[in-house]
Motif scaffolding. Structure first.
Motif, PDB file in Angstrom:
ATOM      1  N   GLN A  66       1.112   3.989  -3.053  1.00  0.00           N
ATOM      2  CA  GLN A  66       0.849   5.278  -3.000  1.00  0.00           C
ATOM      3  C   GLN A  66       2.000   6.327  -3.463  1.00  0.00           C
ATOM      4  N   ASN A 118       1.988   6.086  -7.031  1.00  0.00           N
ATOM      5  CA  ASN A 118       0.791   6.701  -7.637  1.00  0.00           C
ATOM      6  C   ASN A 118       0.155   5.773  -8.723  1.00  0.00           C
ATOM      7  N   GLU A 137       0.857  -1.191  -0.108  1.00  0.00           N
ATOM      8  CA  GLU A 137       0.010   0.172  -0.024  1.00  0.00           C
ATOM      9  C   GLU A 137       0.892   1.309   0.096  1.00  0.00           C
ATOM     10  N   GLU A 138       1.885   1.244   0.844  1.00  0.00           N
ATOM     11  CA  GLU A 138       2.900   2.354   0.932  1.00  0.00           C
ATOM     12  C   GLU A 138       3.427   2.627  -0.277  1.00  0.00           C
TER      13      GLU A 138
END
Length: 83
Positions: free
Chosen positions: A28, A31, A24-25
């Motif tokens: 992000q 993008n 998830e990190e």
């Protein structure tokens, strides 16, 4: 096969959660969405970065253990003479 597959990989829940958090990190940071519209290339870039970071973590852990042994702490490697 009757009875299903008995060769199941056992992964500690904490490890699975840590990889999910890392995914998830990184997604992000890059993008990249974690949905059905994400391209294989985008997914691959996230997967590549996960592997790079896991290797870095493992190398740092191994170096810490080696340094502990060299500094006189016998809590490191399993083949150290203190065992």
């Amino acid at each position: 096969m009757a009875g299903g597959n008995k060769n199941k990989l056992l992964v500690p829940r904490a490890a699975e959660d840590a990889v999910d958090k890392m995914k998830e990190e990184i997604s992000q940071e890059f993008n990249v969405g974690l949905d059905a519209n994400t391209t294989a290339r985008e997914n691959g870039s996230v997967g590549d970065e996960i592997v790079k970071r896991m290797i870095k973590i493992a190398e740092e852990s191994m170096n810490d253990k080696i340094n502990n042994v060299l500094m006189g702490s016998c809590t490191g490697l399993f083949f150290h003479p203190c065992y």
